[in-house]
Design a protein around this motif. Structure first.
Motif, PDB file in Angstrom:
ATOM      1  N   ASP A 125      53.399  14.009  65.444  1.00  0.00           N
ATOM      2  CA  ASP A 125      52.728  15.306  65.383  1.00  0.00           C
ATOM      3  C   ASP A 125      51.222  15.195  65.197  1.00  0.00           C
ATOM      4  O   ASP A 125      50.530  16.193  65.003  1.00  0.00           O
ATOM      5  CB  ASP A 125      53.332  16.156  64.257  1.00  0.00           C
ATOM      6  CG  ASP A 125      54.778  16.534  64.571  1.00  0.00           C
ATOM      7  OD1 ASP A 125      55.051  16.903  65.729  1.00  0.00           O
ATOM      8  OD2 ASP A 125      55.630  16.430  63.667  1.00  0.00           O
ATOM      9  N   ARG A 183      53.887  13.701  70.399  1.00  0.00           N
ATOM     10  CA  ARG A 183      55.229  14.162  70.731  1.00  0.00           C
ATOM     11  C   ARG A 183      55.245  14.791  72.127  1.00  0.00           C
ATOM     12  O   ARG A 183      56.153  14.554  72.909  1.00  0.00           O
ATOM     13  CB  ARG A 183      55.711  15.177  69.689  1.00  0.00           C
ATOM     14  CG  ARG A 183      57.176  15.553  69.858  1.00  0.00           C
ATOM     15  CD  ARG A 183      57.571  16.640  68.863  1.00  0.00           C
ATOM     16  NE  ARG A 183      57.348  16.235  67.501  1.00  0.00           N
ATOM     17  CZ  ARG A 183      58.183  15.472  66.803  1.00  0.00           C
ATOM     18  NH1 ARG A 183      59.309  15.059  67.359  1.00  0.00           N
ATOM     19  NH2 ARG A 183      57.913  15.142  65.560  1.00  0.00           N
ATOM     20  N   HIS A 184      54.219  15.597  72.437  1.00  0.00           N
ATOM     21  CA  HIS A 184      54.126  16.242  73.753  1.00  0.00           C
ATOM     22  C   HIS A 184      54.030  15.200  74.871  1.00  0.00           C
ATOM     23  O   HIS A 184      54.694  15.317  75.900  1.00  0.00           O
ATOM     24  CB  HIS A 184      52.888  17.148  73.818  1.00  0.00           C
ATOM     25  CG  HIS A 184      52.987  18.354  72.939  1.00  0.00           C
ATOM     26  ND1 HIS A 184      51.989  18.715  72.056  1.00  0.00           N
ATOM     27  CD2 HIS A 184      53.975  19.277  72.800  1.00  0.00           C
ATOM     28  CE1 HIS A 184      52.348  19.819  71.422  1.00  0.00           C
ATOM     29  NE2 HIS A 184      53.550  20.174  71.848  1.00  0.00           N
ATOM     30  N   TYR A 187      57.279  12.905  75.106  1.00  0.00           N
ATOM     31  CA  TYR A 187      58.427  13.628  75.664  1.00  0.00           C
ATOM     32  C   TYR A 187      58.363  13.586  77.188  1.00  0.00           C
ATOM     33  O   TYR A 187      59.377  13.316  77.849  1.00  0.00           O
ATOM     34  CB  TYR A 187      58.449  15.082  75.194  1.00  0.00           C
ATOM     35  CG  TYR A 187      59.571  15.874  75.834  1.00  0.00           C
ATOM     36  CD1 TYR A 187      60.848  15.883  75.280  1.00  0.00           C
ATOM     37  CD2 TYR A 187      59.386  16.578  77.028  1.00  0.00           C
ATOM     38  CE1 TYR A 187      61.895  16.568  75.877  1.00  0.00           C
ATOM     39  CE2 TYR A 187      60.423  17.265  77.632  1.00  0.00           C
ATOM     40  CZ  TYR A 187      61.668  17.260  77.059  1.00  0.00           C
ATOM     41  OH  TYR A 187      62.698  17.933  77.667  1.00  0.00           O
ATOM     42  N   ASN A 219      66.840  18.161  76.069  1.00  0.00           N
ATOM     43  CA  ASN A 219      66.474  19.351  75.284  1.00  0.00           C
ATOM     44  C   ASN A 219      65.265  20.073  75.901  1.00  0.00           C
ATOM     45  O   ASN A 219      64.303  20.410  75.215  1.00  0.00           O
ATOM     46  CB  ASN A 219      66.157  18.948  73.832  1.00  0.00           C
ATOM     47  CG  ASN A 219      66.298  20.113  72.869  1.00  0.00           C
ATOM     48  OD1 ASN A 219      66.573  21.237  73.270  1.00  0.00           O
ATOM     49  ND2 ASN A 219      66.076  19.843  71.599  1.00  0.00           N
ATOM     50  N   ILE A 267      62.521  17.091  72.128  1.00  0.00           N
ATOM     51  CA  ILE A 267      62.500  18.526  72.437  1.00  0.00           C
ATOM     52  C   ILE A 267      61.219  18.845  73.200  1.00  0.00           C
ATOM     53  O   ILE A 267      60.154  18.301  72.896  1.00  0.00           O
ATOM     54  CB  ILE A 267      62.600  19.364  71.141  1.00  0.00           C
ATOM     55  CG1 ILE A 267      62.763  20.843  71.467  1.00  0.00           C
ATOM     56  CG2 ILE A 267      61.425  19.121  70.220  1.00  0.00           C
ATOM     57  CD1 ILE A 267      63.137  21.698  70.262  1.00  0.00           C
ATOM     58  N   ASN A 269      59.670  22.015  73.600  1.00  0.00           N
ATOM     59  CA  ASN A 269      58.846  22.893  72.756  1.00  0.00           C
ATOM     60  C   ASN A 269      59.318  22.796  71.309  1.00  0.00           C
ATOM     61  O   ASN A 269      60.304  23.429  70.931  1.00  0.00           O
ATOM     62  CB  ASN A 269      58.951  24.348  73.235  1.00  0.00           C
ATOM     63  CG  ASN A 269      58.385  24.528  74.627  1.00  0.00           C
ATOM     64  OD1 ASN A 269      57.309  24.044  74.941  1.00  0.00           O
ATOM     65  ND2 ASN A 269      59.111  25.226  75.490  1.00  0.00           N
ATOM     66  N   PRO A 270      58.633  22.006  70.466  1.00  0.00           N
ATOM     67  CA  PRO A 270      59.082  21.781  69.082  1.00  0.00           C
ATOM     68  C   PRO A 270      59.161  23.055  68.241  1.00  0.00           C
ATOM     69  O   PRO A 270      59.887  23.098  67.256  1.00  0.00           O
ATOM     70  CB  PRO A 270      58.015  20.820  68.519  1.00  0.00           C
ATOM     71  CG  PRO A 270      57.366  20.203  69.716  1.00  0.00           C
ATOM     72  CD  PRO A 270      57.412  21.256  70.784  1.00  0.00           C
ATOM     73  N   HIS A 271      58.400  24.086  68.613  1.00  0.00           N
ATOM     74  CA  HIS A 271      58.366  25.311  67.807  1.00  0.00           C
ATOM     75  C   HIS A 271      59.412  26.332  68.248  1.00  0.00           C
ATOM     76  O   HIS A 271      59.485  27.424  67.684  1.00  0.00           O
ATOM     77  CB  HIS A 271      56.968  25.934  67.867  1.00  0.00           C
ATOM     78  CG  HIS A 271      55.883  25.016  67.388  1.00  0.00           C
ATOM     79  ND1 HIS A 271      55.847  24.538  66.092  1.00  0.00           N
ATOM     80  CD2 HIS A 271      54.810  24.464  68.019  1.00  0.00           C
ATOM     81  CE1 HIS A 271      54.797  23.741  65.945  1.00  0.00           C
ATOM     82  NE2 HIS A 271      54.161  23.677  67.098  1.00  0.00           N
ATOM     83  N   ASP A 274      66.392  24.689  69.668  1.00  0.00           N
ATOM     84  CA  ASP A 274      66.994  23.698  70.560  1.00  0.00           C
ATOM     85  C   ASP A 274      67.693  24.399  71.713  1.00  0.00           C
ATOM     86  O   ASP A 274      68.265  25.484  71.549  1.00  0.00           O
ATOM     87  CB  ASP A 274      68.017  22.846  69.810  1.00  0.00           C
ATOM     88  CG  ASP A 274      67.357  21.836  68.887  1.00  0.00           C
ATOM     89  OD1 ASP A 274      66.144  21.653  69.003  1.00  0.00           O
ATOM     90  OD2 ASP A 274      68.066  21.253  68.047  1.00  0.00           O
TER      91      ASP A 274
END
Length: 401
Positions: A125, A183-184, A187, A219, A267, A269-271, A274
């Motif tokens: 993050d 993370r973006h 992924y 995801n 994932i 979009n983490p926000h 799922d």
């Protein structure tokens, strides 16, 4: 614990030897440049080998996270410095340009090595530095272009493929100054890797395409993909004439969906929720709706003759009320009104069926009540905010009376 600093030689090279503010790099000879290039390539392989030994010699996860994080951060700093130097006058000379390019390749390879082998120990993050992000996007775009031109993209549904590549290109081409985390980036790298392994041959009788299965596995909780997937399942279910047939079809699709595995810890979009959670909820509500429909013997809109439905829609065109909210936002308000018993009807379906045909939006004149009802179960945070803002404006207006 072995305290050897594996980046010592590269650190000195970047900090002093190739630093114009501390060394007259123009005095480096062509022979020395060649030696530096060879040594850099050797160090790239040596560091990878020794780093694995160093990490696996540690027994505590906290220690591993610290060492992986420190090396990863150092390599990003070195990479940024090398790229910055590559644009200076001193490194326009051919042999020195080769040196700096080799160094950039070295740091890039070492970063990829750590991110691939030890991603679980990185702080995903953290914001990606601008220079590193620029390089990552460039590499991703090359892989996306190659993937799009391969046969893999041609064998899957056009809509799903379009949603996938729109999302990938939107990320790599974005110029907005928004926070992009590791993370973006990671992924997308993992997703592309999975897509490259996608088998071309697949059974035509499969309920879900190979692409759908990969996106569910990864995801890929894009709103566009969720709408596509639920609509595709709904279209197949609505091919059945009887409610019992629709329930059987829905159960079959739910079983097929439930058997698709999800990769842990990834994932899009983490926000957001799922993908599995959202789609499980959708299947559950659709099943409840169909069971109630069967119980009350409600005749679905889909069983109505298309020409008859078009005639009814045309007759009511002039009676429609223009709603400035989107269909998703309107759906949330109607669902909440039904559940709070502000609007009282024999079912939620009846609320939508009665009200929606008399509404239109700036983008769409004819709204599907069934589609809007389905969307009320797949709420996006932005739509929630706009719906709440609209209701707050109504409250303020009422208070002013």
């Amino acid at each position: 614990m072995n305290q050897t600093y594996l980046l010592e030689w590269l650190d000195l090279l970047v900090t002093f030897t190739l630093n114009p503010s501390k060394t007259d790099v123009t005095k480096i000879t062509a022979v020395q440049s060649k030696t530096i290039i060879e040594k850099t390539k050797e160090q790239t392989l040596f560091i990878q080998s020794q780093f694995k030994i160093k990490v696996f010699s540690l027994s505590k996860e906290k220690q591993i996270k610290i060492i992986v994080g420190n090396y990863h951060s150092s390599l990003i700093i070195f990479l940024d410095n090398a790229i910055e130097r590559s644009h200076t006058v001193e490194f326009e000379r051919f042999d020195l340009k080769q040196v700096i390019n080799t160094l950039i390749t070295c740091f890039d390879e070492l970063l990829s090595f750590i991110e691939t082998r030890f991603s679980n120990y990185l702080s995903l993050d953290m914001r990606v530095p601008a220079t590193y992000l620029l390089i990552s996007k460039k590499k991703l775009k090359q892989r996306i272009d190659k993937l799009k031109n391969s046969s893999t993209s041609a064998i899957n549904g056009q809509m799903a493929t379009g949603i996938l590549f729109d999302n990938l290109y939107s990320f790599v081409n974005s110029k907005k100054d928004r926070k992009v985390t590791f993370r973006h980036v990671l992924y997308r790298e993992q997703l592309i890797k999975e897509l490259q392994l996608l088998k071309i041959l697949q059974n035509e009788d499969q309920t879900n395409s190979a692409l759908d299965e990969i996106l569910i596995y990864m995801n890929f909780n894009s709103r566009a993909f969720i709408n596509y997937f639920t609509q595709r399942v709904a279209d197949k279910i609505n091919c059945c004439e009887s409610t019992a047939g629709k329930i059987e079809s829905l159960l079959f699709h739910f079983k097929e969906f439930s058997q698709i595995h999800c990769k842990d810890g990834v994932i899009l979009n983490p926000h957001h929720q799922d993908l599995k959670t959202v789609l499980n909820e959708w299947f559950k509500h659709e099943m409840t709706y169909l069971e109630k429909q069967q119980h009350f013997s409600v005749v679905p809109l889909h069983s109505m003759d298309k020409k008859q439905h078009q005639t009814i829609t045309t007759d009511k065109t002039n009676e429609k009320v223009l709603c400035k909210l989107s269909t998703d936002q309107t759906a949330l308000i109607l669902r909440a009104s039904d559940e709070l018993k502000i609007l009282i009807a024999k079912s939620m379906n009846h609320v939508f069926k009665t009200i929606v045909p008399f509404l239109s939006t700036p983008n769409k004149a004819d709204l599907s009540y069934d589609s809007m009802r389905s969307k009320s179960y797949v709420a996006e945070e932005r739509d929630k905010e706009l719906a709440i803002n609209a209701l707050e404006c109504i409250i303020k207006k009422i208070k002013s009376y």
